[in-house]
Design a protein around this motif. Structure first.
Motif, mmCIF file in Angstrom:
data_model
loop_
_atom_site.group_PDB
_atom_site.id
_atom_site.type_symbol
_atom_site.label_atom_id
_atom_site.label_comp_id
_atom_site.label_asym_id
_atom_site.label_seq_id
_atom_site.Cartn_x
_atom_site.Cartn_y
_atom_site.Cartn_z
ATOM 1 N N THR A 1 5.252 -35.304 99.882
ATOM 2 C CA THR A 1 6.286 -35.559 98.878
ATOM 3 C C THR A 1 5.642 -36.160 97.637
ATOM 4 N N VAL A 2 6.418 -36.271 96.581
ATOM 5 C CA VAL A 2 5.895 -36.845 95.339
ATOM 6 C C VAL A 2 5.467 -38.296 95.541
ATOM 7 N N ASP A 3 6.091 -38.990 96.493
ATOM 8 C CA ASP A 3 5.731 -40.385 96.729
ATOM 9 C C ASP A 3 4.293 -40.547 97.226
ATOM 10 N N ASP A 4 3.715 -39.492 97.777
ATOM 11 C CA ASP A 4 2.315 -39.547 98.197
ATOM 12 C C ASP A 4 1.377 -39.686 97.002
ATOM 13 N N PHE B 1 -3.226 -45.482 99.272
ATOM 14 C CA PHE B 1 -2.673 -44.510 98.328
ATOM 15 C C PHE B 1 -3.064 -43.114 98.822
ATOM 16 N N PRO B 2 -2.247 -42.478 99.649
ATOM 17 C CA PRO B 2 -2.654 -41.237 100.324
ATOM 18 C C PRO B 2 -3.012 -40.089 99.391
ATOM 19 N N GLY B 3 -2.409 -40.044 98.218
ATOM 20 C CA GLY B 3 -2.695 -38.949 97.297
ATOM 21 C C GLY B 3 -4.093 -38.957 96.733
ATOM 22 N N ASP C 1 -5.596 -27.579 96.398
ATOM 23 C CA ASP C 1 -5.300 -28.459 95.265
ATOM 24 C C ASP C 1 -5.538 -29.924 95.592
ATOM 25 N N PHE C 2 -5.207 -30.336 96.804
ATOM 26 C CA PHE C 2 -5.325 -31.742 97.196
ATOM 27 C C PHE C 2 -5.292 -31.856 98.708
ATOM 28 N N CYS C 3 -5.670 -33.030 99.181
ATOM 29 C CA CYS C 3 -5.674 -33.308 100.614
ATOM 30 C C CYS C 3 -5.067 -34.692 100.810
ATOM 31 N N VAL C 4 -3.761 -34.756 100.820
ATOM 32 C CA VAL C 4 -3.067 -36.033 101.001
ATOM 33 C C VAL C 4 -3.411 -36.602 102.377
#
Length: 210
Positions: free
Chosen positions: A47-50, A78-80, A23-26
Motif C-alpha cells: 500500500t502507499v503507507d509502505d 521504513f519498509p519502502g 520497481d521496488f522491493c517493499v
C-alpha cells in the motif's frame, strides 16, 4: 487505424509486467531476512503507507547517558526503503549531548544541522582529524567506514538529520564495543593502554562483564 505488430504488443506487455516486479522491493517483516536484506512483500499486499514514514517529526528522548535521542528511518522501520540504497535518521541533542565515536561500515553519512550548533568530525586512515563547528543549515559528509562523532556545541538543544547511501548503514559504537561486552578487561588495557580501574568503571556503567 494504426495496427501494431503482435511482437510489439507482446514486448509492451512483458515490459509492463517486468517493471511491476522490479520497481521496488517493499520489506516483508513476516518473512525471513537474508544477507541481502528483507524479502519482498507480495505486490498485492503493498500500500502507499509502505512508502511513507512519519516518525521523524517527533523529538526523541534524550534522557540517557549520552543525552542524545536517535530516531532511525532505516529499512527496519521504513519498509519502502528496502533495496533502494538510502535512509535517514533524526538526532536530538540535549545540552551537552554527544553521539560518541562510531562507524558505519555500510554507508557514508551526510548530516544537516536544523537547530543549534553541532561539532562534528571524523578521522581518516592516516589518523588526520577533520573537525568543524556547524550551525543551522550547514552540512557535512562523513565518509563510509571512518570513525566519527557529533556533539552539541552550544548552550541550547540541537537537532540534525542524517542521510545515508544505504537502507541499512549499520553502526558500531566504540564505547559499546569495548565496555558493554565481555571483552576481558586486561586485554582492553593491553590493547588500548587504558587504565584498568577506568575500564572496570566504564564496564560497570555500561553493563560489560569480565
Amino acid at each position: 487505424m494504426m495496427i501494431f505488430p503482435i511482437s510489439f504488443i507482446f514486448f509492451l506487455t512483458l515490459s509492463s509486467s517486468y517493471a511491476s516486479v522490479q520497481d521496488f522491493c517493499v520489506a516483508d517483516y513476516t518473512a525471513p531476512q537474508g544477507p541481502a536484506g528483507y524479502s519482498c512483500k507480495i505486490p498485492a499486499n503493498i500500500t502507499v503507507d509502505d512508502f511513507v514514514y512519519t516518525g521523524l517529526g517527533v523529538a526523541a528522548n534524550t534522557s540517557n547517558i549520552n543525552n542524545v535521542g536517535i530516531t532511525p528511518a532505516f529499512s527496519a522501520q521504513f519498509p519502502g526503503l528496502n533495496g533502494l540504497g538510502l535512509s535517514l535518521l533524526r538526532a536530538d541533542f540535549a545540552v551537552g549531548g554527544v553521539s560518541p565515536i562510531h562507524v558505519h561500515r555500510g554507508a557514508s553519512e551526510l548530516i544537516l544541522v536544523v537547530e543549534g550548533t553541532i561539532i562534528a568530525g571524523f578521522i581518516d586512515s592516516n589518523n588526520k582529524v577533520y573537525l568543524k563547528s556547524l550551525k543551522k543549515g550547514d552540512t557535512m559528509i562523513l565518509p563510509q567506514g571512518l570513525l566519527h562523532f557529533q556533539k552539541n556545541g552550544g548552550d541550547t538543544p540541537a537537532l540534525l538529520f542524517a542521510a545515508f547511501n544505504s537502507e541499512n548503514p549499520g553502526v558500531q559504537l566504540l564505547e559499546i564495543a569495548l565496555f558493554q561486552s565481555d571483552f576481558p578487561t586486561e586485554l582492553i588495557a593491553q590493547t588500548t593502554l587504558l587504565d584498568t580501574a577506568q575500564i572496570k568503571k566504564l564496564k560497570g556503567l555500561l553493563g560489560g562483564t569480565n
